[in-house]
Design an enzyme around this catalytic site. Structure first.
Site, PDB file in Angstrom:
ATOM      1  N   LYS A   1      19.743  -2.302  -4.677  1.00 46.54           N
ATOM      2  CA  LYS A   1      18.546  -2.565  -5.602  1.00 46.54           C
ATOM      3  C   LYS A   1      17.324  -1.448  -5.744  1.00 46.54           C
ATOM      4  CE  LYS A   1      14.029  -4.221  -4.515  1.00 46.54           C
ATOM      5  NZ  LYS A   1      13.082  -3.823  -5.184  1.00 46.54           N
ATOM      6  N   ASN A   2      17.079  -0.122  -5.605  1.00 47.79           N
ATOM      7  CA  ASN A   2      16.678   0.651  -5.800  1.00 47.79           C
ATOM      8  C   ASN A   2      17.040   1.885  -6.301  1.00 47.79           C
ATOM      9  OD1 ASN A   2      14.346  -1.127  -3.850  1.00 47.79           O
ATOM     10  ND2 ASN A   2      14.681   0.382  -2.430  1.00 47.79           N
TER      11      ASN A   2
ATOM     12  N   CYS B   1       0.167  -5.356  -5.666  1.00 48.20           N
ATOM     13  CA  CYS B   1       1.334  -6.430  -5.457  1.00 48.20           C
ATOM     14  C   CYS B   1       0.356  -6.242  -4.023  1.00 48.20           C
ATOM     15  CB  CYS B   1       2.601  -5.917  -6.147  1.00 48.20           C
ATOM     16  SG  CYS B   1       2.903  -4.290  -4.543  1.00 48.20           S
TER      17      CYS B   1
ATOM     18  N   ARG C   1      -0.596   0.613  -4.987  1.00 48.33           N
ATOM     19  CA  ARG C   1       0.728   1.626  -5.972  1.00 48.33           C
ATOM     20  C   ARG C   1      -0.213   1.725  -6.602  1.00 48.33           C
ATOM     21  NH1 ARG C   1       5.698  -2.617  -4.611  1.00 48.33           N
ATOM     22  NH2 ARG C   1       6.618  -0.563  -3.756  1.00 48.33           N
TER      23      ARG C   1
ATOM     24  N   ASP D   1      11.031  -0.723   3.948  1.00 45.52           N
ATOM     25  CA  ASP D   1      11.106  -1.897   3.576  1.00 45.52           C
ATOM     26  C   ASP D   1      12.534  -2.894   4.598  1.00 45.52           C
ATOM     27  OD1 ASP D   1      10.321  -1.718   0.667  1.00 45.52           O
ATOM     28  OD2 ASP D   1      12.565  -0.378  -0.113  1.00 45.52           O
TER      29      ASP D   1
ATOM     30  N   ARG E   1      14.384 -11.655  -5.222  1.00 46.77           N
ATOM     31  CA  ARG E   1      14.295 -10.133  -6.094  1.00 46.77           C
ATOM     32  C   ARG E   1      14.844  -9.021  -5.910  1.00 46.77           C
ATOM     33  NH1 ARG E   1       9.226  -7.400  -4.874  1.00 46.77           N
ATOM     34  NH2 ARG E   1      10.147  -6.151  -6.338  1.00 46.77           N
TER      35      ARG E   1
HETATM   36  C1  UD1 Z   1       8.227   2.849  -2.209  1.00 45.12           C
HETATM   37  C2  UD1 Z   1       9.178   3.011  -0.737  1.00 45.12           C
HETATM   38  C3  UD1 Z   1      10.325   2.964  -0.874  1.00 45.12           C
HETATM   39  C4  UD1 Z   1      10.416   1.226  -1.530  1.00 45.12           C
HETATM   40  C5  UD1 Z   1       9.358   0.749  -2.327  1.00 45.12           C
HETATM   41  C6  UD1 Z   1       9.464  -0.499  -2.252  1.00 45.12           C
HETATM   42  C7  UD1 Z   1       8.673   5.317   0.725  1.00 45.12           C
HETATM   43  C8  UD1 Z   1       7.897   6.656   0.881  1.00 45.12           C
HETATM   44  N1  UD1 Z   1       8.869   4.364  -0.777  1.00 45.12           N
HETATM   45  O1  UD1 Z   1       8.767   3.283  -2.857  1.00 45.12           O
HETATM   46  O2  UD1 Z   1      11.262   3.544   0.335  1.00 45.12           O
HETATM   47  O3  UD1 Z   1      11.851   1.379  -1.635  1.00 45.12           O
HETATM   48  O4  UD1 Z   1       8.292   1.143  -2.049  1.00 45.12           O
HETATM   49  O5  UD1 Z   1       8.772  -0.742  -1.165  1.00 45.12           O
HETATM   50  O6  UD1 Z   1       9.073   4.994   1.716  1.00 45.12           O
HETATM   51  N2  UD1 Z   1       1.661   7.401  -3.478  1.00 45.12           N
HETATM   52  C9  UD1 Z   1       0.259   7.395  -4.126  1.00 45.12           C
HETATM   53  N3  UD1 Z   1      -0.081   7.736  -5.860  1.00 45.12           N
HETATM   54  C10 UD1 Z   1       1.601   8.060  -6.745  1.00 45.12           C
HETATM   55  C11 UD1 Z   1       2.529   6.800  -5.677  1.00 45.12           C
HETATM   56  C12 UD1 Z   1       2.483   6.702  -4.612  1.00 45.12           C
HETATM   57  O7  UD1 Z   1      -0.685   7.825  -3.795  1.00 45.12           O
HETATM   58  O8  UD1 Z   1       1.564   7.598  -7.983  1.00 45.12           O
HETATM   59  C13 UD1 Z   1       1.381   6.642  -2.497  1.00 45.12           C
HETATM   60  C14 UD1 Z   1       1.209   4.952  -2.732  1.00 45.12           C
HETATM   61  O9  UD1 Z   1       0.424   4.308  -2.638  1.00 45.12           O
HETATM   62  C15 UD1 Z   1       2.261   5.110  -0.670  1.00 45.12           C
HETATM   63  C16 UD1 Z   1       3.325   5.429  -1.112  1.00 45.12           C
HETATM   64  O10 UD1 Z   1       2.602   7.178  -1.856  1.00 45.12           O
HETATM   65  O11 UD1 Z   1       1.132   4.917   0.576  1.00 45.12           O
HETATM   66  C17 UD1 Z   1       4.635   5.698  -0.958  1.00 45.12           C
HETATM   67  O12 UD1 Z   1       4.785   5.683  -2.682  1.00 45.12           O
HETATM   68  P1  UD1 Z   1       5.942   5.180  -3.340  1.00 45.12           P
HETATM   69  O13 UD1 Z   1       6.958   6.761  -2.558  1.00 45.12           O
HETATM   70  O14 UD1 Z   1       5.568   5.973  -5.015  1.00 45.12           O
HETATM   71  O15 UD1 Z   1       6.518   4.221  -3.158  1.00 45.12           O
HETATM   72  P2  UD1 Z   1       8.082   3.531  -4.327  1.00 45.12           P
HETATM   73  O16 UD1 Z   1       8.355   4.278  -5.799  1.00 45.12           O
HETATM   74  O17 UD1 Z   1       6.859   1.950  -4.684  1.00 45.12           O
END
Ligand code: UD1
Length: 427
Positions: A22-23, A116, A121, A307, A399
């Site tokens: 998925k990712n 979410c 996020r 995850d 999902r």
């Molecule tokens: C994250 C997970 C990914 C997982 C996905 C769905 C990590 C590093 N990332 O990816 O493995 O597949 O969720 O569950 O494990 N953040 C900020 N500002 C930003 C973006 C992120 O502060 O602009 C912080 C978020 O609040 C969070 C962390 O960074 O604490 C993880 O973020 P990110 O890797 O960006 O999240 P996803 O891409 O959703």
């Protein structure tokens, strides 16, 4: 509304292949926007997040067809640069459209994704990166407007304060067709980043170092049509490895990438399971009673993935001894704990820490999927529990998992999907 019903206690045995990731597939489908031609993407799982992504691609004007697990995107007809709120809300990771749309059209208008089930996020890293490319970022009525229409996007050096997966993907997407060279420092190193870069490089992009902390992207003026096969889903493989461990069976997972499963195999071995790796196959043989896992700390790759935190927690509920979890990625990713307690699990959580005291066995329960991975943890608890488990709100599970009840039934589980109105007529 569908439910999944599990009669627990059956061991899982056999051999199975794992669906596409998925990712990976979501950012790759978004990346087809940059091609301005036809992309053929193989190994796309039947999951609702892929459906939601295809819906957005069609809204943007692309022609999308699907033949079994192959999705064909013709993005030459793309004619819009906005994604409405209703479509953004259908998929948590829709922010990745930002880089794809601005990279192709020079401007992107998206509704703010908001929070979410698993946390707030924020997207500050994504937006600041777009500004560093020279885009103007404004917000209006809940929409983010990113525009680089005047000068176009210009390559730059971007230092991420956290190796965000989504921000790294957006930067790669925005920089592929940008003028000049982009360097990302402290980039995310997840295998899905490598898969995205492999797809784009297959189209003629010049992306170097994906999988390392420093990624260099030399902008190119156009991309060519290509075919690409999405990598196997390490999170789905991990989920079914844990299911096997919890039920006391033996299963071989075929055509996986074992190195992607390293952070999962290590705690599974700590729990006493035997795990064998042979070329592209991983076999797990459960040795019950399971032992405790001293400490799970979720970390960016190659650390333990957030995850899989919920699923590994399900395992420790029936392991002998006390296991400790620290969730470092998301601030509120423990919603599954309340549901695990319904099975008779003993878990205490405070802030980012959860302490699990293993019990001898779980008892079947009526529970709900609180989010995608939390929902898969309910499946695992139900498979190992004594008696019947009913899981509601399984749209969360859909999902990311393609027909999980069929995969698990094939391996020997007593499990079925039921429409709620079907159930009320049979009971
Ligand atoms: C994250 C997970 C990914 C997982 C996905 C769905 C990590 C590093 N990332 O990816 O493995 O597949 O969720 O569950 O494990 N953040 C900020 N500002 C930003 C973006 C992120 O502060 O602009 C912080 C978020 O609040 C969070 C962390 O960074 O604490 C993880 O973020 P990110 O890797 O960006 O999240 P996803 O891409 O959703």
């Amino acid at each position: 509304m569908n439910k999944i019903i599990v009669n627990g206690g059956k061991k899982l045995n056999g051999e199975v292949s794992v669906q596409g990731a998925k990712n990976s597939v979501l950012p790759i489908l978004v990346a087809t926007l940059l091609v301005n031609g036809v992309s053929v993407i193989h190994n796309c799982p039947y999951i609702s997040d892929v459906d939601a992504t295809i819906k957005i691609l069609r809204y943007l004007g692309c022609k999308v067809t699907r033949e079994e697990h192959t999705v064909i995107v013709d993005s030459s007809t793309m004619c819009r640069n906005d994604v409405p709120d209703s479509l953004m809300r259908e998929m948590r990771s829709s922010i990745v459209f930002l880089g794809g749309i601005i990279g192709r059209m020079g401007k992107a208008v998206l509704s703010t994704p908001g929070g979410c089930e698993i946390g707030l996020r924020p997207i500050d890293l994504h937006l600041s990166a777009m500004e560093q490319f020279g885009a103007k970022v404004t917000t209006e009525n809940g929409f983010i407007i990113c525009s680089a229409e005047e000068k176009g996007l210009c390559g730059t050096r971007i230092v991420l304060s956290f190796p965000s997966v989504g921000a790294t993907e957006n930067i790669i997407l925005a920089s592929t067709l940008a003028k000049g060279t982009t360097i990302i420092s402290n980039a995310a190193r997840e295998p899905e980043i490598i898969d995205l870069a492999d797809f784009l490089n297959g189209c003629g992009a010049k992306i170097y170092g994906a999988g390392d902390s420093t990624i260099v992207i030399e902008g190119v003026s156009r991309l060519n049509s290509t075919e690409h096969t999405v990598i196997p889903d390490r999170i789905v493989a991990a989920t079914y490895l844990i299911a096997t461990a919890m039920t006391g069976g033996k299963v071989t997972f075929k055509d996986v990438i074992p190195s992607h499963l390293g952070p999962i195999i290590q705690p599974l071995r700590e729990s006493g399971c035997l795990v064998f790796v042979k070329e592209k196959n991983v076999t797990i043989s459960s040795q019950k009673p399971l032992k405790r896992i001293k400490m799970i700390r979720t970390m960016p790759h190659p650390g333990f993935p957030t995850d899989v935190q919920a699923q590994m927690m399900a395992l420790t509920t029936i392991a002998d001894g006390t296991s400790v979890f620290i969730e470092n990625i998301f601030e509120s990713r423990y919603k599954h704990i309340g549901e695990l307690l319904r099975f008779g699990a003993k878990i205490h959580a405070e802030g980012r820490m959860a302490v699990v005291e293993g019990v001898k066995a779980l008892n079947g329960a009526n529970v709900k999927a609180t989010d995608l991975r939390g929902g898969s943890a309910m499946l695992l608890a139900g498979l190992s529990a004594k008696g019947k488990t009913e899981i509601s709100e399984i749209y969360h599970i859909d999902r990311g998992y393609e027909e999980p009840e069929k995969v698990l039934e094939y391996l020997g589980a007593d499990i079925k999907r039921m429409k709620v109105n079907e159930e009320t007529t049979t009971e």
